[in-house]
Design a protein around this motif. Structure first.
Motif, short mmCIF file in Angstrom:
data_model
loop_
_atom_site.label_atom_id
_atom_site.label_comp_id
_atom_site.label_asym_id
_atom_site.label_seq_id
_atom_site.Cartn_x
_atom_site.Cartn_y
_atom_site.Cartn_z
N GLU A 64 -2.89 -31.31 -39.66
CA GLU A 64 -1.93 -31.93 -38.97
C GLU A 64 -0.97 -31.02 -37.97
OE1 GLU A 64 -1.60 -35.31 -38.25
OE2 GLU A 64 -2.99 -35.82 -40.10
N THR A 65 -0.44 -31.32 -37.09
CA THR A 65 0.63 -30.89 -36.27
C THR A 65 1.70 -31.64 -35.78
OG1 THR A 65 -1.11 -29.27 -35.35
CG2 THR A 65 1.10 -29.14 -34.36
N PHE A 66 2.91 -31.60 -36.07
CA PHE A 66 4.05 -32.27 -35.73
C PHE A 66 5.19 -31.61 -35.48
CE2 PHE A 66 7.52 -35.10 -37.16
CZ PHE A 66 7.38 -36.20 -36.36
N HIS A 67 5.78 -31.86 -34.32
CA HIS A 67 7.17 -30.89 -34.12
C HIS A 67 6.86 -29.42 -34.03
CE1 HIS A 67 9.40 -34.42 -33.05
NE2 HIS A 67 9.19 -34.90 -34.24
N GLY A 68 5.78 -28.90 -33.70
CA GLY A 68 5.58 -27.45 -33.71
C GLY A 68 5.15 -26.84 -35.06
N MET A 69 4.97 -27.79 -36.36
CA MET A 69 4.57 -27.56 -37.44
C MET A 69 3.25 -27.94 -37.83
SD MET A 69 7.66 -28.18 -40.12
CE MET A 69 6.77 -27.86 -41.48
N ARG A 70 2.46 -26.72 -38.44
CA ARG A 70 1.03 -27.05 -38.72
C ARG A 70 0.90 -27.19 -40.18
NH1 ARG A 70 -2.86 -24.38 -35.32
NH2 ARG A 70 -3.06 -26.48 -34.10
N TRP A 71 0.10 -28.04 -40.86
CA TRP A 71 0.01 -28.05 -42.00
C TRP A 71 -1.42 -28.40 -42.52
CZ3 TRP A 71 3.34 -31.44 -40.35
CH2 TRP A 71 3.11 -32.76 -40.07
N TYR A 72 -2.06 -28.19 -43.54
CA TYR A 72 -3.48 -28.34 -43.97
C TYR A 72 -3.40 -29.12 -45.32
CZ TYR A 72 -4.10 -24.61 -40.52
OH TYR A 72 -4.24 -23.92 -39.45
N GLU A 73 -4.14 -30.20 -45.42
CA GLU A 73 -4.30 -31.08 -46.75
C GLU A 73 -5.55 -30.61 -47.31
OE1 GLU A 73 -3.96 -35.38 -48.74
OE2 GLU A 73 -3.49 -35.12 -46.52
N LEU A 74 -5.69 -30.23 -48.52
CA LEU A 74 -6.99 -29.90 -49.26
C LEU A 74 -7.19 -30.78 -50.30
CD1 LEU A 74 -5.72 -26.68 -48.17
CD2 LEU A 74 -8.27 -26.57 -48.20
N ALA A 75 -8.31 -30.84 -50.79
CA ALA A 75 -8.59 -31.65 -52.20
C ALA A 75 -9.80 -30.89 -52.88
CB ALA A 75 -8.92 -33.00 -51.82
N ALA A 76 -9.66 -31.26 -54.27
CA ALA A 76 -10.66 -30.58 -55.08
C ALA A 76 -11.97 -31.35 -55.15
CB ALA A 76 -10.13 -30.29 -56.42
N ASP A 77 -11.86 -32.61 -54.84
CA ASP A 77 -12.96 -33.59 -54.93
C ASP A 77 -13.03 -34.79 -53.92
OD1 ASP A 77 -11.01 -35.24 -56.10
OD2 ASP A 77 -11.45 -34.97 -57.94
N GLU A 78 -14.05 -35.42 -54.05
CA GLU A 78 -14.01 -36.59 -52.96
C GLU A 78 -12.81 -37.60 -53.25
OE1 GLU A 78 -16.24 -36.65 -50.16
OE2 GLU A 78 -16.72 -34.51 -50.83
N GLN A 79 -12.41 -37.71 -54.27
CA GLN A 79 -11.38 -38.79 -54.50
C GLN A 79 -10.01 -38.57 -54.03
OE1 GLN A 79 -13.31 -37.56 -57.26
NE2 GLN A 79 -15.00 -39.21 -57.04
N ASN A 80 -9.71 -37.48 -53.80
CA ASN A 80 -8.36 -36.96 -53.20
C ASN A 80 -7.21 -37.57 -54.15
OD1 ASN A 80 -9.87 -35.91 -51.13
ND2 ASN A 80 -9.58 -37.80 -49.62
N GLU A 81 -7.47 -37.76 -55.33
CA GLU A 81 -6.53 -38.17 -56.22
C GLU A 81 -5.19 -37.40 -55.89
OE1 GLU A 81 -6.21 -40.75 -58.65
OE2 GLU A 81 -8.09 -41.52 -57.54
N THR A 82 -5.30 -36.10 -56.01
CA THR A 82 -4.09 -35.10 -55.54
C THR A 82 -4.66 -34.20 -54.75
OG1 THR A 82 -3.22 -35.61 -57.97
CG2 THR A 82 -2.25 -33.71 -56.98
N SER A 83 -3.60 -33.79 -53.72
CA SER A 83 -4.09 -32.84 -52.93
C SER A 83 -3.05 -31.85 -52.80
CB SER A 83 -4.25 -33.48 -51.44
OG SER A 83 -3.52 -33.95 -50.96
N ILE A 84 -3.49 -30.73 -52.23
CA ILE A 84 -2.39 -29.52 -51.93
C ILE A 84 -2.32 -29.56 -50.54
CG2 ILE A 84 -2.83 -28.30 -54.16
CD1 ILE A 84 -4.43 -26.22 -52.36
#
Length: 125
Positions: free
Chosen positions: A34-54
């Protein structure tokens, strides 16, 4: 009422380096960028369920936009079914992994990313 922990934000000086570490060495998959107001971030997950992501954020940009946010690395405890296999796999990839320690709750070891942020993993069978 809270039903689960959805995301954990990790603030790093080098997002590209962090993204490569979590994908290539830890096997996490990119959920979204995602990019918003000049900030970019990346969401990652360990598995397909995406229970908790970093979510990997640029530490300098967050500090600039939100100076009151605590930018320290959170103390995260990941879970694995085979800590010895996990440890061997990371060592083969050149990741620093600490010794396995026995606790009443199970076996635990720590590991560091490529920017010297330390995390832990616990064996749960």
């Amino acid at each position: 009422m809270i039903t689960k922990l959805g995301q954990v934000n990790i603030y790093v000086p080098d997002q590209a380096k962090a993204l490569a570490f979590w994908q290539e060495k830890m096997g996490f998959r990119l959920v979204k960028e995602e990019t918003f107001h000049g900030m970019r971030w990346y969401e990652l997950a360990a598995d397909e369920q995406n229970e908790t992501s970093i979510v990997i954020h640029d530490k300098a940009k967050v500090a600039e936009m939100s100076p009151d946010v605590h930018l320290g690395t959170p103390s995260l405890m990941f879970v694995t079914k085979d800590i010895e296999a996990f440890r061997s796999d990371l060592q083969a990839k050149g990741v620093f992994v600490g010794d396995v320690m026995e606790f009443p709750t199970g076996k635990v070891c720590n590991f560091a990313d490529d920017q010297e942020n330390y995390f832990a993993v616990m064996e749960v069978r």
